[in-house]
Write an enzyme that holds these catalytic residues in place. Structure first.
Site, PDB file in Angstrom:
ATOM      1  N   LYS A 152       0.826  -1.211   0.000  1.00  0.00           N
ATOM      2  CA  LYS A 152       0.000   0.000   0.000  1.00  0.00           C
ATOM      3  C   LYS A 152       0.857   1.257   0.000  1.00  0.00           C
ATOM      4  O   LYS A 152       0.462   2.284  -0.555  1.00  0.00           O
ATOM      5  CB  LYS A 152      -0.908  -0.027   1.245  1.00  0.00           C
ATOM      6  N   ARG A 153       2.028   1.194   0.593  1.00  0.00           N
ATOM      7  CA  ARG A 153       2.868   2.381   0.712  1.00  0.00           C
ATOM      8  C   ARG A 153       3.367   2.878  -0.643  1.00  0.00           C
ATOM      9  O   ARG A 153       3.816   4.004  -0.754  1.00  0.00           O
ATOM     10  CB  ARG A 153       4.074   2.092   1.623  1.00  0.00           C
TER      11      ARG A 153
END
Length: 502
Positions: A255-256
């Protein structure tokens, strides 16, 4: 002897929205089931009570359905092998664990978390692989009762045999590991909840799963699962572990580093058909064809586990954008309008759409249909058809940018000539093109040098759909007003006369 029926499953944990990795795994299971006439099952691994939510479960269902997948059995559709939520199967796990206890293939462990952590630190200090030392492996019945009387709730551990544990992977071949490095591992926690590996094995057996197709991150889980199958004396399913999905820098997708949930991709204007098509190539290749734009039906006909790759797959956003654009081109004008409309509403360009809004939007989308990479770019691309701007908001840097060193005065003059031209001639794209070609020739300007400030004046941007078609759609009055505003902006920002006079 009849072959074992093909039954495959996807088993997400409902701790968030549907991850693109879950979608890829679900797709491969779905394709394999449909190609072989098998059954595709959705099971929910929801034993993490602190993180699992019904909202997340619905998010998984909606995400998979958005991408075009459906299942034959599951919590919401039923089936003969339910329940399909692990939280509703706790009694089944308890019974199976009791079987192993009765056969002395498992035992109760009363060690505290603090004891286990101390043991782990000591092993690491000795540079050993952390594993359970077997302190409770040979407790007598009396010793167990004494500990239980103290209020200590035991976990249950499997007795791990010595030697090598392994399995044949349909994609990777033979995979083995020394069983000794695991130690006797927990199968039921002290709160009665099964650990992932135990619950999974029981579910696969009870639901008669024939093939377990999942991501490479589960290879380490397969070794203890094999030992559990052996303890029960059950036939194992066929295992197939898909390659990892990586970012372009070869780190694991997370997700980062961008969108990873299906809801993210939907919000960014990706078509579900395109994302599904893209996911199909993240670990599989059709072989023998160069075509990459494939429908779900076409993928279903071509898919095979034998064509799954062993090299990790790179999630290339540029490739996804290209593929999405190709799928957008396949949409009819009406379908594209339907899919873009929610983005126009969210952008505030259209309020409650009526038929006239749909007709106008469909006409505008014809201008950009062949160039639109994502649906969410349509509002920004078409915004100047819906909104006007005063002279002070004209982008003067763009308006005065010139490769031919044209001055502001030059550009002002050409805008004034353009206004006169518009007022005295036919206002169609074809006629406008001929008229402005003639104007460029009469002014001894290159056509491109003339059209750039004209485009910026009309759209307030450097790039737009074909300029003359854009002008025709906007209409004479609106185009004339924008040329006048741009002219006013030039006058208001003209440099002072060097002699000191304004």
């Amino acid at each position: 002897m009849n072959p074992k029926p093909i039954r495959v499953r996807i088993a997400p944990s409902p701790t968030g929205n549907c991850h693109v990795g879950t979608a890829r795994t679900a797709l491969y299971n779905y394709l394999f089931a449909k190609q072989t006439g098998g059954t595709f099952i959705l099971r929910v691994d929801d034993t993490d009570s602190l993180r699992n939510t019904l909202e997340s479960e619905q998010g998984v269902f909606e995400g998979l359905r958005w991408i075009g997948l459906s299942w034959d059995e599951g919590p919401d559709v039923g089936g003969a092998y339910g329940p399909y939520r692990q939280s509703e199967r706790l009694g089944i796990y308890a019974e199976r664990a009791h079987e192993l206890l009765e056969k002395d293939l498992a035992y109760e462990c009363f060690c505290s978390p603090e004891d286990l952590e101390a043991e782990r630190k000591q092993q690491m200090a000795r540079k050993e692989d952390p594993h359970y030392g077997g302190h409770c492996a040979n407790l007598t019945a009396a010793e167990r009762e004494t500990l239980r009387a103290k209020g200590i709730k035991p976990s249950i551990r499997l007795r791990v045999r010595p030697g090598t544990v392994g399995f044949d992977d349909s994609i990777r071949g033979r995979v083995e590991q020394d069983a000794g490095i695991m130690g006797d591992f927990v199968i039921i926690k002290s709160n009665g909840i099964p650990v992932y590996n135990f619950g999974t094995v029981i579910d696969e057996y009870e639901m008669q799963i024939s093939h377990v197709i999942r991501g490479a991150e589960h290879i380490s889980n397969t070794f203890p699962q094999v030992l559990i199958y052996e303890a029960f004396g059950w036939e194992m399913p066929v295992f197939a572990h898909l390659v990892l999905m990586l970012n372009p820098d070869k780190t694991k997708i997370s997700k980062r580093k961008g969108a990873v949930y299906l809801g993210d991709f939907a919000a960014m204007g990706y078509l579900p058909e395109a994302l599904l098509n893209f996911c199909a190539f993240l670990g599989w290749t059709p072989g023998g064809i160069s075509e990459e734009i494939l429908s779900l039906t076409e993928l279903q006909e071509m898919f095979s586990l034998q064509r799954c790759t062993q090299s990790n797959a790179v999630f290339d956003q540029v490739k996804l954008d290209w593929m999405n654009g190709m799928w957008i081109r396949r949409l009819s004008a009406a379908e594209l309008t339907s899919r873009v409309m929610p983005f126009m509403i969210d952008a505030g360009l259209i309020n409650v759409p009526v038929k006239s809004d749909e007709i106008r939007l469909e006409a505008l989308l014809e201008l950009i249909h062949e160039r639109l990479p994502r649906l969410d770019e349509a509002p920004e691309t078409l915004a100047y058809f819906y909104t006007d701007w005063p002279a002070e908001e004209v982008d003067l840097d763009l308006l005065t940018a010139s490769k031919s060193n044209r001055t502001k005065e030059d550009i002002y003059s050409v805008l004034q000539e353009s206004i006169k031209l518009l007022r005295s001639n036919s206002f169609t794209a074809a006629a406008l093109e001929e008229q402005f070609k003639a104007l460029a020739a009469s002014l001894e300007w290159k056509l491109g040098d003339l059209l750039m400030p004209l485009r910026v004046a009309v759209t307030n941007r450097k790039i737009s759909p074909p300029l003359f078609t854009t002008m025709e759609v906007l209409g004479l009055e609106k185009v004339s007003q924008r040329l006048a505003n741009a002219s006013a902006a030039l006058l208001g920002n003209a440099p002072a006369d060097r002699s000191g006079h304004e």
